[in-house]
Design an enzyme around this catalytic site. Structure first.
Site, PDB file in Angstrom:
ATOM      1  CG  MET A  28      -1.306   1.516   1.724  1.00 24.08           C
ATOM      2  SD  MET A  28      -2.887   1.681   3.364  1.00 24.08           S
ATOM      3  CE  MET A  28      -2.331  -0.107   3.573  1.00 24.08           C
ATOM      4  N   PRO A  29       1.002   2.120  -1.005  1.00 20.03           N
ATOM      5  CG  PRO A  29       1.124   2.257  -3.306  1.00 20.03           C
ATOM      6  CD  PRO A  29       0.288   1.637  -2.425  1.00 20.03           C
ATOM      7  CG  PHE A  30       1.431   6.902   3.642  1.00 20.87           C
ATOM      8  CD1 PHE A  30       0.617   7.095   4.432  1.00 20.87           C
ATOM      9  CD2 PHE A  30       2.948   7.630   4.807  1.00 20.87           C
ATOM     10  CE1 PHE A  30      -0.253   7.450   4.931  1.00 20.87           C
ATOM     11  CE2 PHE A  30       2.404   7.888   5.571  1.00 20.87           C
ATOM     12  CZ  PHE A  30       0.787   8.310   5.629  1.00 20.87           C
ATOM     13  CB  ALA A  47      -0.244   0.431  -6.130  1.00 17.74           C
ATOM     14  NE  ARG A  65      -6.090   3.443   3.096  1.00 17.56           N
ATOM     15  CZ  ARG A  65      -6.159   2.829   2.183  1.00 17.56           C
ATOM     16  NH1 ARG A  65      -6.161   2.649   1.137  1.00 17.56           N
ATOM     17  NH2 ARG A  65      -7.106   2.128   2.158  1.00 17.56           N
TER      18      ARG A  65
END
Length: 63
Positions: free
Chosen positions: A1-3, A34, A40
């Site tokens: 999950m990229p943040f 992604a 996020r």
């Protein structure tokens, strides 16, 4: 999950922050493949009195 965590001097409009979230999300989707649903973005707004540039507050620099 990229943040992505973005720090900005406070004062941007809700529309500006919405645009930042949209464009940063799109960039992460493109760069990482992604799914958009897993991206996020967190914006932290900092008062201009708490942001220093070259030893001076952003407020003192008129920002």
């Amino acid at each position: 999950m990229p943040f992505a965590q973005i720090y900005m001097i406070e004062g941007r409009t809700e529309d500006m922050k919405r645009a930042v979230i949209e464009k940063v999300s799109a960039a992460l989707v493109e760069a990482t493949n992604a799914p958009k649903e897993t991206v996020r973005v967190w914006i932290t707004e900092v008062p201009n009195t708490n942001w220093g540039i070259a030893g001076v507050t952003a407020k003192d620099l008129g920002r």
